[in-house]
Design an enzyme around this catalytic site. Structure first.
Site, PDB file in Angstrom:
ATOM      1  CD  GLU A   1      63.682 -28.326  56.575  1.00  0.00           C
ATOM      2  OE1 GLU A   1      63.331 -29.384  56.018  1.00  0.00           O
ATOM      3  OE2 GLU A   1      63.480 -27.202  56.102  1.00  0.00           O
TER       4      GLU A   1
ATOM      5  CG  HIS B   1      69.175 -27.157  57.189  1.00  0.00           C
ATOM      6  ND1 HIS B   1      69.304 -26.523  55.979  1.00  0.00           N
ATOM      7  CD2 HIS B   1      68.026 -26.675  57.733  1.00  0.00           C
ATOM      8  CE1 HIS B   1      68.283 -25.706  55.805  1.00  0.00           C
ATOM      9  NE2 HIS B   1      67.488 -25.771  56.864  1.00  0.00           N
TER      10      HIS B   1
ATOM     11  CG  HIS C   1      68.044 -20.897  57.409  1.00  0.00           C
ATOM     12  ND1 HIS C   1      66.820 -20.544  57.938  1.00  0.00           N
ATOM     13  CD2 HIS C   1      67.914 -22.170  56.967  1.00  0.00           C
ATOM     14  CE1 HIS C   1      65.987 -21.578  57.850  1.00  0.00           C
ATOM     15  NE2 HIS C   1      66.634 -22.575  57.266  1.00  0.00           N
TER      16      HIS C   1
END
Ligand SMILES: [Zn+2]
Length: 216
Positions: A75, A94, A96
């Site tokens: 990413e 970042h 999840h």
């Protein structure tokens, strides 16, 4: 390696592990970076909170150039786009994390059901459309969404947050997970009431007065 670089790498490891302890980046489902001169220091491809170490962090340019045995996170484009578009940003996180993914799966913003939604910079936290992981379109959408918000949801994917240092960006990611969890809980009792425009106006006036949100 300079003392400054070592300090940044150590802080990145510490925040990556803290995110792991909080359950926000299980297995290799998250990445952290910090601005480093014209480049960034970013967790390596496939990093986990067990494996992350000072010497597995990758220095990567905003064009994706790196040297050494390890690839940067897949990413890297999303991190680079945010640094390129937002000069003041020093760190990007970042994840999840569970409740962010739960909301991002419906492609809807986190609405203003609680006044603390306002600490991300507005009356909601937007959700950008789904794009393939690592793609330039995902990077562009995320960087645009972070213009007037400190975090956004990524459709069918997760979330991303920015900050003026690593701890701030990590706290913002944690805060968003908490708010999404509370929204999911509230939704189980029916449709949560949202703050009105007048209530938001009042909130932002008060927040300005108290420098509220500056410490999250
Ligand atoms: Zn991801």
């Amino acid at each position: 390696m300079t003392e400054n670089e070592l300090k940044l790498r150590e802080e990145l490891v510490a925040q990556y592990q803290r995110m792991g302890q909080l359950g926000l980046n299980e297995l290799s489902s998250g990445n952290l970076s910090t601005r480093f001169g014209d480049n960034m220091l970013i967790s390596g491809n496939g990093a986990t909170s067990e494996s992350i170490a000072v010497d597995t962090i990758v220095e990567c340019s905003f064009d994706g150039d790196w040297e050494g045995p390890r690839k940067p996170s897949s990413e890297w484009r999303m991190h680079a786009a945010i640094y390129k578009q937002h000069e003041e940003v020093q760190a990007v996180v970042h994840t999840h994390s569970d409740y962010c993914v739960a909301l991002a799966s419906s492609l809807k913003p986190l609405p203003g059901f609680h006044y603390l939604v306002g600490v991300f910079g507005g009356s909601d936290v937007p959700c950008v459309p789904y794009s393939t992981f690592g793609s330039q379109s995902l990077a562009n959408d995320a960087a645009a969404a972070l213009t007037d918000r400190t975090a956004c949801l990524l459709g069918n994917h997760g979330m991303i947050a920015r900050g003026i240092h690593l701890k701030r960006a990590a706290n913002t990611a944690y805060r968003l997970e908490l708010m999404c969890r509370q929204y999911v809980l509230a939704s189980q009792l029916g449709t949560p009431a949202l703050l009105t425009d007048a209530e938001w106006e009042d909130f932002f006036a008060k927040a300005e007065e108290n420098q509220y949100g500056k410490g999250i």
